[in-house]
Structures are given as C-alpha cells and as structure tokens.
Enzyme design. Structure first.
Site, PDB file in Angstrom:
ATOM      1  N   LYS A  67       0.873  -1.172   0.000  1.00  0.00           N
ATOM      2  CA  LYS A  67       0.000   0.000   0.000  1.00  0.00           C
ATOM      3  C   LYS A  67       0.908   1.218   0.000  1.00  0.00           C
ATOM      4  CE  LYS A  67      -2.505   1.714   3.545  1.00  0.00           C
ATOM      5  NZ  LYS A  67      -3.667   1.926   4.446  1.00  0.00           N
ATOM      6  N   ASN A 159     -15.538  13.652  22.537  1.00  0.00           N
ATOM      7  CA  ASN A 159     -14.567  14.147  21.562  1.00  0.00           C
ATOM      8  C   ASN A 159     -14.065  15.503  22.008  1.00  0.00           C
ATOM      9  OD1 ASN A 159     -13.315  13.476  18.937  1.00  0.00           O
ATOM     10  ND2 ASN A 159     -14.146  15.461  18.355  1.00  0.00           N
ATOM     11  N   MET A 219      -6.792   2.511  18.955  1.00  0.00           N
ATOM     12  CA  MET A 219      -6.648   2.458  17.497  1.00  0.00           C
ATOM     13  C   MET A 219      -5.989   3.698  16.897  1.00  0.00           C
ATOM     14  SD  MET A 219      -7.880  -0.490  16.926  1.00  0.00           S
ATOM     15  CE  MET A 219      -7.674  -0.396  15.163  1.00  0.00           C
ATOM     16  N   ASP A 222      -0.568   5.339  15.909  1.00  0.00           N
ATOM     17  CA  ASP A 222       0.077   4.560  14.852  1.00  0.00           C
ATOM     18  C   ASP A 222       1.396   5.203  14.428  1.00  0.00           C
ATOM     19  OD1 ASP A 222      -0.968   6.801  13.704  1.00  0.00           O
ATOM     20  OD2 ASP A 222      -2.098   5.784  12.135  1.00  0.00           O
ATOM     21  N   LYS A 226       2.606   9.538  19.447  1.00  0.00           N
ATOM     22  CA  LYS A 226       1.166   9.638  19.712  1.00  0.00           C
ATOM     23  C   LYS A 226       0.819   8.843  20.975  1.00  0.00           C
ATOM     24  CE  LYS A 226      -1.499   9.955  15.521  1.00  0.00           C
ATOM     25  NZ  LYS A 226      -1.998   9.147  14.400  1.00  0.00           N
ATOM     26  N   GLY A 292      -4.070  -1.623  18.266  1.00  0.00           N
ATOM     27  CA  GLY A 292      -4.237  -1.796  16.817  1.00  0.00           C
ATOM     28  C   GLY A 292      -3.410  -0.777  16.061  1.00  0.00           C
TER      29      GLY A 292
HETATM   30  P1  NAD Z   1      -9.726  12.694  11.765  1.00  0.00           P
HETATM   31  O1  NAD Z   1      -8.751  13.763  11.443  1.00  0.00           O
HETATM   32  O2  NAD Z   1     -10.976  12.577  10.974  1.00  0.00           O
HETATM   33  O3  NAD Z   1     -10.168  12.830  13.310  1.00  0.00           O
HETATM   34  C1  NAD Z   1      -9.210  13.082  14.302  1.00  0.00           C
HETATM   35  C2  NAD Z   1      -9.834  12.815  15.657  1.00  0.00           C
HETATM   36  O4  NAD Z   1      -8.852  13.054  16.669  1.00  0.00           O
HETATM   37  C3  NAD Z   1     -11.003  13.734  15.974  1.00  0.00           C
HETATM   38  O5  NAD Z   1     -11.900  13.029  16.799  1.00  0.00           O
HETATM   39  C4  NAD Z   1     -10.325  14.855  16.749  1.00  0.00           C
HETATM   40  O6  NAD Z   1     -11.226  15.567  17.579  1.00  0.00           O
HETATM   41  C5  NAD Z   1      -9.337  14.051  17.557  1.00  0.00           C
HETATM   42  N1  NAD Z   1      -8.196  14.806  18.034  1.00  0.00           N
HETATM   43  C6  NAD Z   1      -7.274  15.476  17.299  1.00  0.00           C
HETATM   44  N2  NAD Z   1      -6.357  16.020  18.124  1.00  0.00           N
HETATM   45  C7  NAD Z   1      -6.701  15.652  19.388  1.00  0.00           C
HETATM   46  C8  NAD Z   1      -6.156  15.888  20.654  1.00  0.00           C
HETATM   47  N3  NAD Z   1      -5.042  16.601  20.804  1.00  0.00           N
HETATM   48  N4  NAD Z   1      -6.757  15.358  21.724  1.00  0.00           N
HETATM   49  C9  NAD Z   1      -7.868  14.616  21.601  1.00  0.00           C
HETATM   50  N5  NAD Z   1      -8.448  14.355  20.408  1.00  0.00           N
HETATM   51  C10 NAD Z   1      -7.859  14.871  19.335  1.00  0.00           C
HETATM   52  O7  NAD Z   1      -8.902  11.340  11.742  1.00  0.00           O
HETATM   53  P2  NAD Z   1      -9.432   9.838  11.620  1.00  0.00           P
HETATM   54  O8  NAD Z   1      -9.374   9.418  10.214  1.00  0.00           O
HETATM   55  O9  NAD Z   1     -10.689   9.682  12.379  1.00  0.00           O
HETATM   56  O10 NAD Z   1      -8.262   9.049  12.357  1.00  0.00           O
HETATM   57  C11 NAD Z   1      -8.081   9.182  13.766  1.00  0.00           C
HETATM   58  C12 NAD Z   1      -6.698   8.689  14.131  1.00  0.00           C
HETATM   59  O11 NAD Z   1      -6.598   7.292  13.847  1.00  0.00           O
HETATM   60  C13 NAD Z   1      -5.584   9.369  13.336  1.00  0.00           C
HETATM   61  O12 NAD Z   1      -4.580   9.778  14.225  1.00  0.00           O
HETATM   62  C14 NAD Z   1      -5.075   8.291  12.397  1.00  0.00           C
HETATM   63  O13 NAD Z   1      -3.699   8.418  12.125  1.00  0.00           O
HETATM   64  C15 NAD Z   1      -5.370   7.041  13.205  1.00  0.00           C
HETATM   65  N6  NAD Z   1      -5.547   5.849  12.351  1.00  0.00           N
HETATM   66  C16 NAD Z   1      -5.053   4.671  12.800  1.00  0.00           C
HETATM   67  C17 NAD Z   1      -5.179   3.526  12.029  1.00  0.00           C
HETATM   68  C18 NAD Z   1      -4.662   2.209  12.519  1.00  0.00           C
HETATM   69  O14 NAD Z   1      -4.638   1.238  11.758  1.00  0.00           O
HETATM   70  N7  NAD Z   1      -4.290   2.101  13.774  1.00  0.00           N
HETATM   71  C19 NAD Z   1      -5.820   3.591  10.787  1.00  0.00           C
HETATM   72  C20 NAD Z   1      -6.391   4.796  10.383  1.00  0.00           C
HETATM   73  C21 NAD Z   1      -6.250   5.927  11.180  1.00  0.00           C
END
Ligand code: NAD
Length: 321
Positions: A67, A159, A219, A222, A226, A292
């Site tokens: 990917k 949130n 989750m 990553d 973080k 995860g």
């Molecule tokens: P998004 O940008 O749509 O949403 C971000 C979320 O994080 C929102 O709920 C926001 O309010 C919150 N947020 C941002 N900064 C914050 C802080 N300082 N304190 C508390 N909350 C905070 O992103 P998304 O697509 O929903 O993804 C969320 C997270 O999951 C991202 O960090 C992304 O990298 C991670 N992710 C992980 C995987 C995995 O496989 N583990 C896969 C996809 C995304």
C-alpha cells in the site's frame, strides 16, 4: 491486470468482507504464514506531506503487494481526503502486477475490522455499552464494525471537539443504538468496551477510571509520539496487538515499554488468540487492551478480497502494462 476504482471499492466492500479478511490474515501472521516487510514513511519536503509504503506477503492467502500513500494536510482545501492510498497487488507465482485497488475506503474498513476482531475475541460476551473516544472520520467505521457484532445497545462518546459528536450521533442512531455524550471519566464508568480513535499525544483515559472487565481498543496511535491512554493503564492491562514490533515502537504500548512498565514478551499477537495458541480473556475482571497499529497485510488481505469480488461481479476494469 485489473483496476478496482475507489468508487467501486466503496460500493462493494462490506464490513463482513473486511472482518473475514483481517481475522484470517492476523491468524496467518501468528502461524508464521504471513509477514510484513519494514515500513517506509518519509516527510517528503513537499506539500507538507508524509508518504510511504506498507508491504508484505501472505503465503496462506497468497496476497503479495504494497500500500502506497500517506497524508497531505492541504488536500481538504482541494475537496479531497487528506489521507490518500492505493494498493498494488502482485501475482506471487510470477511477480506480475495483478491489481491496482483504491485504498482510501479500504483503509477505513480494515482499521474498523481490526478493532471488531479484537472485540469478538477479547471483550466479555455480555458487553452492551460501547465507549467512543474520538468522533473523526474513522470513528464512524469503528462504530459500524462493532455494531455488526450484534451485542451493543448503546454508545457513550466523547470528543475534544464536541461539535463533531453530532455526526457520530446520527451514525449510532442509524444503527439502532442509543447515544449519549460524557466526559472521559464518566464514559469509562459506563462502557464495557472502549475504542480510542484520535490523533492525540497525551493520555485521555487514566488507569484509575477503568472498570475491571473492560476491553479497550486503542486504534489512534500509529506513529511514534502519539498517545491515547495512560501508560500505567497499558501496563496494568493484558495487552494484545496486531504486530508486537509495531506495538512497541509506534503503537500505544510504545510509552509503557519505553518507561520499562511493560515487556515486549508480555504482549500477545491477536492471531495467537484467533488460532487458539494463546489464551485471550481468562477472567471477567481482567482489563484487556488491543493495540491496533495497522499493518500492511491488513490492506493486502482486504484488497485481495475486494479485487476478487469486483472481478466476479464484472465491476473491475482490465488494463495492460
Ligand atoms: P480525523 O482527522 O478525521 O479525526 C481526528 C480525531 O482526533 C477527531 O476526533 C479529533 O477531535 C481528535 N483529536 C485530534 N487532536 C486531538 C487531541 N489533541 N486530543 C484529543 N483528540 C484529538 O482522523 P481519523 O481518520 O478519524 O483518524 C483518527 C486517528 O486514527 C488518526 O490519528 C489516524 O492516524 C489514526 N488511524 C489509525 C489507524 C490504525 O490502523 N491504527 C488507521 C487509520 C487511522
């Protein structure tokens, strides 16, 4: 070679497809039949973008590929998602390119499938209340995949940006579940299962708030640096993960491991639980935590499944290099 467009993926890929593919590939990883190659991730010095590759090979599922993609923070202003990815699949017998598959929707589905697999194998079967920390793009997918397991009756959510909870409420109500907002401490007092899916760099859930018997799906973490939960909570929980090497370096466990509160050897690959090689939850009071981190093999497994489905249904395009 076939092309499966982003639009086609989002039309035909279901939560069930994602769940089956991810559960199978986690099991294959734990058996040693599938392995992820080292991840490349670079700040490219252009458009503020992070770009990289996740790749691997599943000998059991015969998925080989990568990917490619990353994060372009300026995309939203152009009306396209900031996260962009594409999966390339290769024929493991010949090395020839076999499919190009849109990877954006697929990533959301495979990430949600991962926490759903862990809920199935680690949460108490009588879990009825799902806690959601985070209400961004991915949270909707996590809730849908968890709801598909059939046990949850209500969602309690928090949130940092409260206005984002309105959309999550609509998703939850559309799934026939009750929705409530709460501060993290109250949420922890109510929820049987908690999914954290934020971009946070500090603990949002503290150890002393978590009830015995809770299952946590961390989750959002990553990347190095973080953090979503208190490292003492990670250390106190029984920790499971998709891949131990990622959990200890870029996953939620990185902080507990870095502080010497948790040993790598105490972290169990979820695939071992799926295969029955190691115990999952062993008591009603145990706090279980799934870290995860997101592995390339999840993407390849789901991409292979959707490519086969698109071909069967005559929805893919054929192209020649
Ligand atoms: P998004 O940008 O749509 O949403 C971000 C979320 O994080 C929102 O709920 C926001 O309010 C919150 N947020 C941002 N900064 C914050 C802080 N300082 N304190 C508390 N909350 C905070 O992103 P998304 O697509 O929903 O993804 C969320 C997270 O999951 C991202 O960090 C992304 O990298 C991670 N992710 C992980 C995987 C995995 O496989 N583990 C896969 C996809 C995304």
């Amino acid at each position: 070679m076939i092309i499966v467009s982003e639009e086609c993926v989002s039309t035909i890929l279901t939560e069930e497809d994602g769940f089956s593919a991810v559960e199978a590939v986690f099991a294959a990883m734990a058996r040693g039949d599938a392995y992820n190659f080292p991840v490349i991730r670079e700040a490219i010095g252009h458009a503020d973008a992070l770009y990289g590759f996740k790749s691997g090979f599943d000998r059991a599922g015969l998925s080989l590929g990568l990917k490619s993609g990353g994060y372009w923070p300026g995309n939203a202003q152009r009306g396209i998602p900031n996260h962009q990815s594409t999966v390339l699949l290769f024929d493991p017998d010949t090395g020839r390119l076999s499919a190009i598959v849109g990877g954006n929707y697929l990533t959301a589905i495979r990430t949600a499938a991962s926490s759903a697999v862990s809920i199935k194998h680690l949460a108490r079967p009588e879990s009825r209340t799902l806690g959601m920390i985070g209400a961004g793009h991915q949270s909707h997918f996590q809730v849908r995949a968890a709801a598909r397991l059939g046990n949850f009756e209500s969602v309690v959510a928090w949130n940092r940006h409260p206005e984002m909870l309105d959309d999550l409420e609509k998703t939850v109500q559309g799934l026939g579940m009750d929705f409530e907002r709460a501060e993290p401490e109250q949420l922890a007092a109510r929820a049987d299962v908690i999914i954290t899916i934020t971009s946070c760099h500090e603990p949002l859930l503290m150890k002393e708030w978590i009830r015995p018997g809770t299952h946590l799906d961390c989750m959002g973490t990553d990347t190095r640096g973080k953090m979503e939960v208190d490292p003492d909570l990670v250390a106190a929980a029984t920790v499971f993960t998709d891949e131990v090497a990622q959990s200890t370096t870029i996953g939620e466990a990185q902080h507990a491991v870095g502080k010497g509160l948790l040993q790598d050897s105490a972290i169990t690959p979820i695939g071992d639980v799926i295969n029955g090689a190691q115990a999952g939850r062993i008591s009603q009071d145990q706090i279980t935590l799934f870290d995860g981190t997101g592995v390339g093999l999840q993407d390849l497994a789901v991409a292979s499944a959707v490519a086969a489905k698109a071909q069967e249904e005559g929805l893919s395009q054929t192209a020649h290099l």
